[in-house]
Design a protein around this motif. Structure first.
Motif, PDB file in Angstrom:
ATOM      1  N   ALA A   1      43.149  52.634  -8.826  1.00  0.00           N
ATOM      2  CA  ALA A   1      43.758  52.750 -10.154  1.00  0.00           C
ATOM      3  C   ALA A   1      44.456  54.094 -10.333  1.00  0.00           C
ATOM      4  O   ALA A   1      45.450  54.194 -11.043  1.00  0.00           O
ATOM      5  CB  ALA A   1      42.685  52.579 -11.232  1.00  0.00           C
ATOM      6  N   GLU A   2      43.946  55.134  -9.699  1.00  0.00           N
ATOM      7  CA  GLU A   2      44.466  56.487  -9.920  1.00  0.00           C
ATOM      8  C   GLU A   2      45.722  56.775  -9.112  1.00  0.00           C
ATOM      9  O   GLU A   2      46.520  57.644  -9.480  1.00  0.00           O
ATOM     10  CB  GLU A   2      43.370  57.513  -9.554  1.00  0.00           C
ATOM     11  CG  GLU A   2      43.622  58.920 -10.047  1.00  0.00           C
ATOM     12  CD  GLU A   2      43.472  59.071 -11.559  1.00  0.00           C
ATOM     13  OE1 GLU A   2      42.684  58.315 -12.159  1.00  0.00           O
ATOM     14  OE2 GLU A   2      44.152  59.935 -12.128  1.00  0.00           O
ATOM     15  N   CYS A   3      45.908  56.067  -8.026  1.00  0.00           N
ATOM     16  CA  CYS A   3      47.002  56.419  -7.107  1.00  0.00           C
ATOM     17  C   CYS A   3      48.362  56.205  -7.772  1.00  0.00           C
ATOM     18  O   CYS A   3      48.700  55.091  -8.172  1.00  0.00           O
ATOM     19  CB  CYS A   3      46.923  55.580  -5.834  1.00  0.00           C
ATOM     20  SG  CYS A   3      48.268  55.982  -4.696  1.00  0.00           S
ATOM     21  N   PRO A   4      49.182  57.259  -7.866  1.00  0.00           N
ATOM     22  CA  PRO A   4      50.451  57.117  -8.576  1.00  0.00           C
ATOM     23  C   PRO A   4      51.518  56.357  -7.805  1.00  0.00           C
ATOM     24  O   PRO A   4      52.512  55.945  -8.389  1.00  0.00           O
ATOM     25  CB  PRO A   4      50.885  58.573  -8.793  1.00  0.00           C
ATOM     26  CG  PRO A   4      50.255  59.337  -7.686  1.00  0.00           C
ATOM     27  CD  PRO A   4      48.957  58.637  -7.392  1.00  0.00           C
TER      28      PRO A   4
ATOM     29  N   GLN B   1      50.700  53.742  -5.574  1.00  0.00           N
ATOM     30  CA  GLN B   1      50.106  52.503  -5.060  1.00  0.00           C
ATOM     31  C   GLN B   1      50.008  52.523  -3.542  1.00  0.00           C
ATOM     32  O   GLN B   1      50.224  51.514  -2.871  1.00  0.00           O
ATOM     33  CB  GLN B   1      50.899  51.280  -5.553  1.00  0.00           C
ATOM     34  CG  GLN B   1      50.777  51.116  -7.072  1.00  0.00           C
ATOM     35  CD  GLN B   1      51.470  49.881  -7.593  1.00  0.00           C
ATOM     36  OE1 GLN B   1      52.625  49.632  -7.294  1.00  0.00           O
ATOM     37  NE2 GLN B   1      50.759  49.085  -8.391  1.00  0.00           N
TER      38      GLN B   1
ATOM     39  N   VAL C   1      51.624  60.466  -1.115  1.00  0.00           N
ATOM     40  CA  VAL C   1      52.289  61.765  -1.295  1.00  0.00           C
ATOM     41  C   VAL C   1      51.271  62.907  -1.258  1.00  0.00           C
ATOM     42  O   VAL C   1      51.599  64.050  -1.591  1.00  0.00           O
ATOM     43  CB  VAL C   1      53.123  61.808  -2.596  1.00  0.00           C
ATOM     44  CG1 VAL C   1      54.291  60.831  -2.505  1.00  0.00           C
ATOM     45  CG2 VAL C   1      52.281  61.554  -3.831  1.00  0.00           C
TER      46      VAL C   1
ATOM     47  N   CYS D   1      48.578  63.753  -3.032  1.00  0.00           N
ATOM     48  CA  CYS D   1      48.183  64.480  -4.251  1.00  0.00           C
ATOM     49  C   CYS D   1      46.673  64.705  -4.331  1.00  0.00           C
ATOM     50  O   CYS D   1      46.220  65.589  -5.037  1.00  0.00           O
ATOM     51  CB  CYS D   1      48.700  63.766  -5.498  1.00  0.00           C
ATOM     52  SG  CYS D   1      47.861  62.207  -5.879  1.00  0.00           S
ATOM     53  N   LEU D   2      45.911  63.860  -3.654  1.00  0.00           N
ATOM     54  CA  LEU D   2      44.453  63.952  -3.601  1.00  0.00           C
ATOM     55  C   LEU D   2      43.764  63.601  -4.920  1.00  0.00           C
ATOM     56  O   LEU D   2      42.579  63.892  -5.107  1.00  0.00           O
ATOM     57  CB  LEU D   2      43.980  65.329  -3.100  1.00  0.00           C
ATOM     58  CG  LEU D   2      44.601  65.798  -1.771  1.00  0.00           C
ATOM     59  CD1 LEU D   2      43.992  67.145  -1.355  1.00  0.00           C
ATOM     60  CD2 LEU D   2      44.412  64.766  -0.663  1.00  0.00           C
ATOM     61  N   ALA D   3      44.481  62.966  -5.824  1.00  0.00           N
ATOM     62  CA  ALA D   3      43.836  62.499  -7.055  1.00  0.00           C
ATOM     63  C   ALA D   3      42.716  61.517  -6.727  1.00  0.00           C
ATOM     64  O   ALA D   3      41.673  61.505  -7.380  1.00  0.00           O
ATOM     65  CB  ALA D   3      44.874  61.837  -7.965  1.00  0.00           C
TER      66      ALA D   3
ATOM     67  N   GLN E   1      61.441  53.887  -7.132  1.00  0.00           N
ATOM     68  CA  GLN E   1      60.716  55.100  -7.505  1.00  0.00           C
ATOM     69  C   GLN E   1      61.430  56.363  -7.002  1.00  0.00           C
ATOM     70  O   GLN E   1      61.047  57.464  -7.356  1.00  0.00           O
ATOM     71  CB  GLN E   1      59.290  55.032  -6.942  1.00  0.00           C
ATOM     72  CG  GLN E   1      58.268  55.649  -7.866  1.00  0.00           C
ATOM     73  CD  GLN E   1      56.834  55.333  -7.451  1.00  0.00           C
ATOM     74  OE1 GLN E   1      56.593  54.717  -6.412  1.00  0.00           O
ATOM     75  NE2 GLN E   1      55.875  55.765  -8.260  1.00  0.00           N
TER      76      GLN E   1
ATOM     77  N   LYS F   1      55.999  52.381 -11.297  1.00  0.00           N
ATOM     78  CA  LYS F   1      55.870  51.240 -10.388  1.00  0.00           C
ATOM     79  C   LYS F   1      55.034  50.112 -10.964  1.00  0.00           C
ATOM     80  O   LYS F   1      55.279  48.941 -10.692  1.00  0.00           O
ATOM     81  CB  LYS F   1      55.148  51.737  -9.124  1.00  0.00           C
ATOM     82  CG  LYS F   1      56.006  51.827  -7.903  1.00  0.00           C
ATOM     83  CD  LYS F   1      55.163  52.286  -6.733  1.00  0.00           C
ATOM     84  CE  LYS F   1      55.513  51.493  -5.488  1.00  0.00           C
ATOM     85  NZ  LYS F   1      54.831  52.023  -4.301  1.00  0.00           N
ATOM     86  N   ARG F   2      54.003  50.469 -11.716  1.00  0.00           N
ATOM     87  CA  ARG F   2      53.119  49.421 -12.210  1.00  0.00           C
ATOM     88  C   ARG F   2      53.739  48.689 -13.399  1.00  0.00           C
ATOM     89  O   ARG F   2      53.670  47.480 -13.496  1.00  0.00           O
ATOM     90  CB  ARG F   2      51.774  50.016 -12.602  1.00  0.00           C
ATOM     91  CG  ARG F   2      50.923  50.418 -11.394  1.00  0.00           C
ATOM     92  CD  ARG F   2      49.661  51.094 -11.868  1.00  0.00           C
ATOM     93  NE  ARG F   2      48.704  51.332 -10.796  1.00  0.00           N
ATOM     94  CZ  ARG F   2      48.716  52.372  -9.975  1.00  0.00           C
ATOM     95  NH1 ARG F   2      49.683  53.264 -10.066  1.00  0.00           N
ATOM     96  NH2 ARG F   2      47.781  52.526  -9.057  1.00  0.00           N
TER      97      ARG F   2
ATOM     98  N   GLY G   1      44.339  53.004 -18.431  1.00  0.00           N
ATOM     99  CA  GLY G   1      43.910  52.791 -17.056  1.00  0.00           C
ATOM    100  C   GLY G   1      45.016  52.938 -16.031  1.00  0.00           C
ATOM    101  O   GLY G   1      44.863  52.529 -14.883  1.00  0.00           O
TER     102      GLY G   1
ATOM    103  N   PRO H   1      47.931  55.559 -14.037  1.00  0.00           N
ATOM    104  CA  PRO H   1      48.100  56.989 -13.735  1.00  0.00           C
ATOM    105  C   PRO H   1      49.367  57.534 -14.399  1.00  0.00           C
ATOM    106  O   PRO H   1      50.432  57.559 -13.812  1.00  0.00           O
ATOM    107  CB  PRO H   1      48.224  57.009 -12.210  1.00  0.00           C
ATOM    108  CG  PRO H   1      48.729  55.653 -11.846  1.00  0.00           C
ATOM    109  CD  PRO H   1      48.270  54.695 -12.898  1.00  0.00           C
TER     110      PRO H   1
ATOM    111  N   TYR I   1      54.096  63.311  -9.723  1.00  0.00           N
ATOM    112  CA  TYR I   1      52.982  62.945  -8.859  1.00  0.00           C
ATOM    113  C   TYR I   1      51.918  64.038  -8.841  1.00  0.00           C
ATOM    114  O   TYR I   1      52.249  65.226  -8.825  1.00  0.00           O
ATOM    115  CB  TYR I   1      53.490  62.691  -7.440  1.00  0.00           C
ATOM    116  CG  TYR I   1      54.510  61.594  -7.394  1.00  0.00           C
ATOM    117  CD1 TYR I   1      54.136  60.276  -7.593  1.00  0.00           C
ATOM    118  CD2 TYR I   1      55.852  61.873  -7.199  1.00  0.00           C
ATOM    119  CE1 TYR I   1      55.072  59.258  -7.572  1.00  0.00           C
ATOM    120  CE2 TYR I   1      56.802  60.859  -7.175  1.00  0.00           C
ATOM    121  CZ  TYR I   1      56.400  59.560  -7.369  1.00  0.00           C
ATOM    122  OH  TYR I   1      57.333  58.558  -7.358  1.00  0.00           O
ATOM    123  N   GLY I   2      50.686  63.601  -8.824  1.00  0.00           N
ATOM    124  CA  GLY I   2      49.591  64.561  -8.697  1.00  0.00           C
ATOM    125  C   GLY I   2      49.157  65.152 -10.009  1.00  0.00           C
ATOM    126  O   GLY I   2      48.351  66.069 -10.030  1.00  0.00           O
TER     127      GLY I   2
END
Lengths: 134, 723
Positions: free
Chosen positions: A62-65, A67, A85, A87-89, B191, B217-218, B331, B333, B338-339
């Motif tokens: 869910a967290e991965c920006p 996918q 990428v 980011c390590l989230a 993207q 993307k989502r 829910g 990101p 990014y990040g």
């Protein structure tokens, strides 16, 4: 009904030999280094603590920006390094530290339930299971 | 028609090439390209420029680069709509890393239509980082096109092109989608496309904003972040630019080529973990973004209500963050780069529009952020979250700043209340407090460039002049209640009870935006800076510290909207010392250069003082320009005074030394005003002294020399004022 393939563990059988970590890091990183193993075994009060992704909580997915983390048809959370990428989230949100990261490397890594470690375990403390999920 | 629903081939058939420029692709080295891109949409010239060693050493990056290039492009008489005015977008060395939350910001500068001096905006979205990885530390856009154009920077192939684009939309929510559909090679490539655009409102109003896109993307939608303040969107459409577009598909952890990736990752991961662990107990940014502030500001009497008359309202629960939380999709990101695990860029999906040209469309609305909730909500007496959402959507797509639109509308409503305006003057719009449908119609009239919409689109300073000249309104009253300074509308905090914040607002170089300093809690609630010297020190440190975000391409929010668990027990919790150390660490990890706290402030002080001199060069930036309207300092009217009579009576007695009993309210208003204005004068003296400026607010030669920015062209501006 979707299934989940995962590495199940029984720490009461673990003798802390580290063969699983050697198998994993040697297979994926070509070095024998516990810091580069997807499974981690650490000493605990009751003997050993085994930490490995259970493939089910999927907070990282869910967290991965981008996918880059997706769930395979076998129910395994997989990382696509071409999309990642770095980011390590995912590493930060994992509640058990099962997505791991080696300092200076581009991408994190995690267990994909390949079973290489289980084949080397002398006591049967770890093994691949496939569970049906509702 | 394509899968996107747009006739892309038809749009492309209308394109006519203007010019093309091929450049050598080179990797970023430790956060820098050391070259910038110049594009003239008037004569079609495109060129790359090297960044000199002096420019890099003195101006660091981001806003520093943007201002340096802008200074060289304009002259003291340049107006916002002169062809030599530029829109400069610059990033900074830290920008674009994917490890430290909040690292994707672009800094945009231009000569503002509403202030006439340099304006700067800090904006998210993918454009800036992609532009950097395409090969440039800044983009400089000059000239005025005859016909609508698009500028496309292909960072994959190393080609920059300008072409006429007659068919594309102007409103941003459509245009951004068209750009994604037009320039992406396939669905996976979407993207990698980001655009900058404005909207039809920016063609008719001085308060235009820019939208920087980032493809979600989502949600499968091009989302928008705004460079909102000061009318850069208006400059953009005046140049007849429909869009600036960049493509970069090679993003990975090494795109910024940091000197020490492991060190960067370590610091980034530390903050990620802090956010993930503590955010839900602190600011709930991951849940609802900055909109969490509304109820807090209302509780502390700081939420602007009815044109900043009041700081709270019994109706405020209608705008509670939970009302908006129920409207946004959770829910996901929601980082605008990014990040960013802070993920404050919230969006409501499937929002059905009730008015305007897109009525009935189901759209994704980016926001609302706190500033929009307050500006397009409480400050105009609107407490229906759906109306706020709709205003948010249309402001964005029309390319209008929600803050300036809100503050301008609040001014219109108070002018209506005071009889300056009536329905004959507003074209039939009943501009009463809280009349949501009338506000939406006003917004659509700005979008169409029609009637009273054109007047409201002038912004507060323009309306003050217009109402005095055309309607015989009392200029003194308009000055007192028109909440602008230097020509920029105030952002959304009531500063009456914090002298330091009054200074933070009205001494801000570009105009009253709280991004230089937000000192209300430190000053008013916690009383940590009681003396003039204490306040001056805060008004030195925080503007300098916060300027640094703009030099690096960083977002301010992960600095203090998340704090380490033990922050309160540190020596200076307001500075968030551990996070300052993080910044020094990531700067070193990326550039390879050591930086300490003093060095950080010094980097900022150079650019800050350069900007100050730039303002003076363009005709503003002296003491008289730092004077707020009295509405932001204290109660203008009897109604306001009496709404907080206990507070003000107590202040008269204890601070001013006047016994209010037996006095009429007008006398009390006047006595309090005299006291507050005198204190503001003393604050100006203290702050100017601390900044190394004269009593008139002019940087001295010694200050400029000490900072190493005593260039001949800089000294030439200040010297006549120092004699």
């Amino acid at each position: 009904m979707p299934s989940v393939k995962r590495l199940a563990s029984d720490s009461s059988k673990c003798i802390g030999c580290g063969a699983c970590m050697t198998a994993c890091s040697t297979l994926f990183f070509k070095v024998d280094d516990p810091a580069r193993s997807c499974i981690s075994v650490t000493p605990s009060d009751s003997g050993s603590k085994i930490t490995v992704c259970d493939q089910t909580c999927r907070l990282c997915v869910a967290e991965c920006p981008v996918q880059a983390l997706t769930v395979s048809s076998q129910g395994v959370v997989m990382l696509d390094r071409k999309l990642c990428v770095g980011c390590l989230a995912c590493v930060a949100v994992c509640p058990i530290g099962a997505i791991r990261h080696y300092p200076g490397s581009a991408n994190p890594f995690k267990c994909i339930a390949c079973g290489a470690c289980a084949r080397k375990c002398p006591t049967g403390a770890i093994g691949i299971v496939v569970e049906e999920r509702s | 028609m394509t899968e996107s629903g747009f006739d892309i081939a038809g749009l492309e058939a209308g394109h006519r090439p203007v010019s093309e420029f091929r450049y050598e692709k080179r990797p970023v080295v430790r956060g820098y390209n050391d070259r910038t891109l110049y594009v003239n949409v008037g004569n079609g010239r495109i060129a790359e420029k090297p960044v000199s060693a002096d420019m890099r050493a003195k101006f660091t990056g981001g806003k520093g680069y943007g201002l340096r290039l802008l200074w060289d492009a304009v002259n003291p008489s340049t107006k916002w709509d002169d062809p030599e005015n530029e829109i400069n977008i610059a990033m900074g060395p830290v920008c674009g890393n994917t490890n430290y939350p909040g690292s994707g910001k672009s800094l945009v500068v231009s000569i503002s239509p509403t202030t006439g001096i340099p304006i700067d905006c800090n904006v998210g979205g993918y454009f800036g980082p992609f532009l950097k990885f395409a090969g440039f530390d800044a983009l400089e856009v000059q000239g005025k096109a005859d016909r609508d154009v698009i500028v496309f920077i292909d960072g994959d192939d190393g080609v920059v092109s300008i072409f006429e684009a007659p068919g594309e939309a102007v409103d941003s929510h459509v245009l951004a989608e068209q750009m994604v559909a037009m320039f992406s090679r396939d669905e996976k490539d979407r993207q990698h496309i980001s655009s900058v655009s404005a909207g039809t409102g920016a063609e008719h109003a001085l308060i235009g904003c820019l939208n920087f896109s980032f493809y979600d993307k989502r949600r499968k939608v091009a989302r928008l972040k705004q460079a909102g303040r000061g009318g850069i969107g208006t400059v953009f459409r005046d140049k007849k630019i429909k869009a600036l577009v960049v493509r970069y598909s090679g993003l990975d952890v090494s795109s910024n080529n940091p000197a020490d990736l492991a060190g960067l990752q370590e610091t980034g991961l530390k903050l990620h973990r802090e956010i993930v662990t503590l955010d839900d107990q602190q600011c709930r940014m991951r849940e609802i973004g900055t909109a969490h502030l509304t109820e807090i500001m209302d509780e502390y009497d700081l939420l602007p209500t009815r044109n900043y008359k009041f700081g709270s309202s019994p109706d405020s629960p209608g705008l509670d963050s939970h009302a908006f939380s129920a409207m946004v999709t959770h829910g996901l990101p929601d980082g605008c780069w990014y990040g960013c695990t802070m993920a404050c860029a919230k969006a409501a999906d499937g929002f059905e529009l009730a008015t305007g040209p897109y009525r009935g469309h189901k759209v994704t609305v980016d926001g609302p952020e706190y500033e929009t909730v307050a500006g397009c909500g409480s400050n105009i007496g609107v407490y229906d979250p759906r109306v706020v959402m709709e205003l948010n959507f249309y402001c964005d797509t029309y390319g209008l700043d929600t803050i300036s639109f809100g503050t301008s509308t609040a001014f219109v409503m108070e002018c209506w209340e005071k009889g300056v305006l009536d329905s004959t003057r507003t074209g039939g719009l009943e501009m009463t407090w809280g009349n949501g449908p009338a506000v939406l119609e006003l917004l659509h009239r700005i979008g169409r460039g029609e009637g009273f919409g054109l007047v409201a689109g002038l912004g507060v300073r323009g309306m003050k002049k217009y109402f005095a000249e055309h309607y015989g309104a009392d200029p003194k009253l308009l000055q007192d209640i028109g909440c602008e300074c230097k020509g920029l509308e105030y952002s959304q905090y009531v500063s009456k009870e914090s002298l330091a914040q009054q200074g933070g607002y009205s001494m801000a170089l570009k105009g009253p935006q709280h991004d230089e300093a937000w000192l209300i809690f430190m000053d008013m609630v916690n009383n940590r800076i009681p003396t003039f010297e204490d306040k001056a020190e805060a008004l030195y440190y925080f503007p300098m510290f916060r300027t640094w975000f703009g030099l690096q391409g960083l977002c301010k929010l992960p600095w203090n909207d998340i704090e380490p668990a033990d922050n309160a027990s540190t020596d200076e919790p307001a500075k968030v010392p551990e996070h300052v150390e993080n910044y020094l660490a990531i700067y070193k990890a990326i550039t390879g250069n050591d930086l300490d706290r003093d060095g950080l402030i010094r980097q900022s002080a150079r650019v800050y003082n350069f900007q100050k001199v730039f303002c003076i060069r363009m005709g503003k930036g002296r003491r008289i320009d730092d004077w707020p309207p009295y509405r932001m300092m204290g109660p203008v009217t009897v109604e306001e005074y009496e709404s907080r009579a206990d507070r003000y009576d107590k202040q008269l007695k204890e601070q001013v030394g006047i016994d209010p009993s037996g006095m009429g309210t007008p006398g009390k208003v006047a006595a309090l005003r005299a006291y507050r204005e005198d204190r503001y004068e003393k604050l100006l003296d203290a702050v100017y002294k601390r900044k190394g400026w004269t009593r008139e607010g002019v940087p001295t030669v010694e200050t400029l020399h000490d900072l190493g920015i005593d260039y001949p062209e800089v000294l030439e501006v200040v010297k006549p004022l120092l004699e």
